[in-house]
Design an enzyme around this catalytic site. Structure first.
Site, PDB file in Angstrom:
ATOM      1  N   CYS A   7      10.035  17.655   0.260  1.00 22.89           N
ATOM      2  CA  CYS A   7       9.760  18.774   1.094  1.00 22.89           C
ATOM      3  C   CYS A   7       8.831  18.108   2.292  1.00 22.89           C
ATOM      4  O   CYS A   7       7.374  18.613   2.730  1.00 22.89           O
ATOM      5  CB  CYS A   7       8.782  19.668   0.551  1.00 22.89           C
ATOM      6  SG  CYS A   7       9.734  20.447  -0.895  1.00 22.89           S
TER       7      CYS A   7
ATOM      8  N   PRO B 199       7.467 -16.742   1.538  1.00 18.88           N
ATOM      9  CA  PRO B 199       8.372 -15.946   1.941  1.00 18.88           C
ATOM     10  C   PRO B 199       8.523 -14.686   0.922  1.00 18.88           C
ATOM     11  O   PRO B 199       8.588 -14.667  -0.386  1.00 18.88           O
ATOM     12  CB  PRO B 199       9.783 -16.574   1.783  1.00 18.88           C
ATOM     13  CG  PRO B 199       9.696 -17.591   0.884  1.00 18.88           C
ATOM     14  CD  PRO B 199       8.054 -17.885   0.851  1.00 18.88           C
TER      15      PRO B 199
HETATM   16  C1  LIG Z   1       3.333  -9.822   3.067  1.00 20.53           C
HETATM   17  C2  LIG Z   1       2.926 -11.051   3.016  1.00 20.53           C
HETATM   18  C3  LIG Z   1       3.739 -12.260   2.619  1.00 20.53           C
HETATM   19  C4  LIG Z   1       5.295 -11.877   2.843  1.00 20.53           C
HETATM   20  O1  LIG Z   1       5.754 -11.625   3.965  1.00 20.53           O
HETATM   21  P1  LIG Z   1       7.281 -11.463   4.049  1.00 20.53           P
HETATM   22  O2  LIG Z   1       7.505 -10.742   5.488  1.00 20.53           O
HETATM   23  O3  LIG Z   1       7.814 -10.356   3.031  1.00 20.53           O
HETATM   24  O4  LIG Z   1       7.881 -12.680   4.011  1.00 20.53           O
HETATM   25  C5  LIG Z   1       3.298 -13.585   2.778  1.00 20.53           C
HETATM   26  N1  LIG Z   1       1.998 -13.746   2.783  1.00 20.53           N
HETATM   27  C6  LIG Z   1       1.106 -13.000   2.852  1.00 20.53           C
HETATM   28  C7  LIG Z   1      -0.281 -13.151   3.052  1.00 20.53           C
HETATM   29  C8  LIG Z   1       1.646 -11.508   2.736  1.00 20.53           C
HETATM   30  O5  LIG Z   1       0.546 -10.629   3.145  1.00 20.53           O
END
Ligand SMILES: *Cc1c(COP(=O)(O)O)cnc(C)c1O
Length: 437
Positions: free
Chosen positions: A349, A279
């Site tokens: 801008c 997460p």
């Molecule tokens: C961006 C990403 C996450 C985190 O995603 P959230 O929506 O911020 O929880 C987890 N794993 C991978 C592989 C990602 O690219």
């Protein structure tokens, strides 16, 4: 739930008035709440523990949402691991005290030097996204006399029902190996002596507000784990990625971590695998605000513009993802305040430099302070110096204390990073005469 509230009519982050931070640090500035970070981590971990008791979980906070060292440290102290997508993020995770054994490495374009550094750090697993990547990893690990722990990220071809730019689980997206070919790819990967197959990984997108796509994807992963075990692979971990959505607008529907944990338990809870989660937004999003000051109130032909000192280079989400961030004024609006509709814009801008159109705000004047909520994730990390605007300060509040966790970038050093080539020095601008002139 967060800890940005009015106390005595003034907006506070936990126990600290934002006006105090603005006076000391200036605006624009990002302000993070440590208590909110801790709370979100614990809510997520608690939901998983109660839905799947007895199942081992590892939360690997996705650094790309907010990789400030202070933010990572708060989470590391709670036992969090890290999901990293570059050598820079790997170094940040290690520097903040996250042990290599709790780091997973994701991303479609890992290079050999990045793999080498990750192997040296003894990371938990590589989430591999293609066959050429596996071949490079096998060569690098082999040359170091090591076995690289690998999960393939599978692309389940599930529509995450989120913004197109953050949807990653459809077959037309660049991410993961095709679900249909996964068994064949695992079979081939297992023939490499320097590769140790440990698990399966999936991440279908970000800011998911509907749990059904998770359920579909996780069910496919469970099916694949059974098939891979039938094929003789010892699958011991399942990485379910991140993606859980959060409310940006008040009263917007959003999935509770308890409901998400229920989906997890139903789909992959009985596989006997350790579960890994990545997460990002869910942990950091509501734990930060972007604080800005009003420079001018400008009456246009038929709309009023509130021109702020923060801009799209500081927070790109409205321009990039059509995102809307709720705004709070530093002074609590009086009960009888006449709210008016205004456009909140920055000084850059471009017409796209707009935080919110037709936003209802109490009367604002030059010098007043406003805060954009839910700016803790994909805020500071996505900022740029467009229009030669230095990167803004970042501040962390923890109870009654606060500290600058990244100073405002200094304009002189920003400009000094540019270098004029030798052959352009001493030209007309310096009083000399250019060759041939
Ligand atoms: C961006 C990403 C996450 C985190 O995603 P959230 O929506 O911020 O929880 C987890 N794993 C991978 C592989 C990602 O690219």
């Amino acid at each position: 739930m967060n800890y940005f509230d009015y106390r005595g009519g003034r907006l506070h982050a936990e126990g600290v008035p934002l006006a105090t931070i603005a006076a000391e640090v200036g605006t624009p500035a990002y302000v993070y709440s440590a208590a909110t970070l801790r709370r979100h981590y614990k809510v997520f971990a608690g939901a998983l523990a109660s839905a799947s008791p007895g199942v081992k979980h590892l939360i690997c906070y996705s650094l790309k949402a907010n990789s400030n060292q202070a933010v990572i440290r708060v989470l590391a102290d709670l036992g969090s691991g890290a999901d990293v997508v570059s050598l820079g993020e790997l170094r940040r995770a290690l520097a903040a005290g996250i042990p290599g054994g709790k780091i997973v490495f994701s991303g479609v374009g890992k290079t050999a030097p990045e793999m080498r550094a990750a192997l040296e750090a003894g990371i938990r697993q590589f989430n591999v996204e293609s066959e050429p990547e596996l071949e490079v990893l096998a060569a690098v690990a082999g040359s170091m006399g090591l076995r690289a722990p690998v999960a393939f990220r599978v692309n389940p071809d599930v529509d995450a029902e989120t913004h197109a730019k953050i949807s990653t689980g459809k077959k037309e997206n660049k991410f993961g190996v095709p679900f249909e070919r996964a068994r064949e790819i695992y079979r081939w990967a297992a023939t490499h002596p320097s590769i140790e197959i440990v698990g399966v990984d999936v991440h279908i997108g970000s800011q998911l507000t509907n749990l059904t796509p998770f359920e579909r994807a996780f069910a496919k992963v469970a099916e694949l784990v059974h098939a891979l075990r039938d094929d003789g692979h010892a699958i011991r971990s399942v990485d379910l990625g991140g993606g859980l959505g959060i409310p940006y607008e008040r009263n917007a529907p959003w999935p509770h971590p308890d409901a998400y944990a229920g989906v997890v338990q139903r789909t992959v809870g009985n596989l006997g695998c350790e579960l890994i989660f990545e997460p990002g937004r869910m942990i950091a999003g509501n734990a930060g605000v972007l604080m800005a000051s009003v420079i001018y109130v400008k009456q246009g032909q038929d709309r009023k513009f509130i021109i702020l000192d923060a801009a799209m280079n500081d927070l790109i989400r409205p321009a990039m993802y059509d995102a809307r961030h709720e705004v709070m004024t530093e002074r609590e609006p009086a009960p009888d305040s006449a709210f008016e509709k205004v456009d909140l814009v920055g000084p850059v801008c471009e017409s796209g430099d707009m935080f919110a159109r037709d936003c209802e705000v109490p009367p604002l004047a030059a010098g007043d302070i406003v805060c954009f909520e839910t700016a803790g994730a994909y805020g500071a990390v996505m900022s740029s110096t467009y229009n030669t605007r230095p990167l803004v300060a970042e501040v962390m509040v923890d109870g009654d204390r606060f500290a600058v966790v990244r100073p405002r970038e200094d304009l002189e050093s920003l400009i000094a990073r540019d270098q004029i080539p030798e052959w352009l020095r001493g030209g007309a601008a310096r009083g000399g005469s250019a060759k041939g002139a």
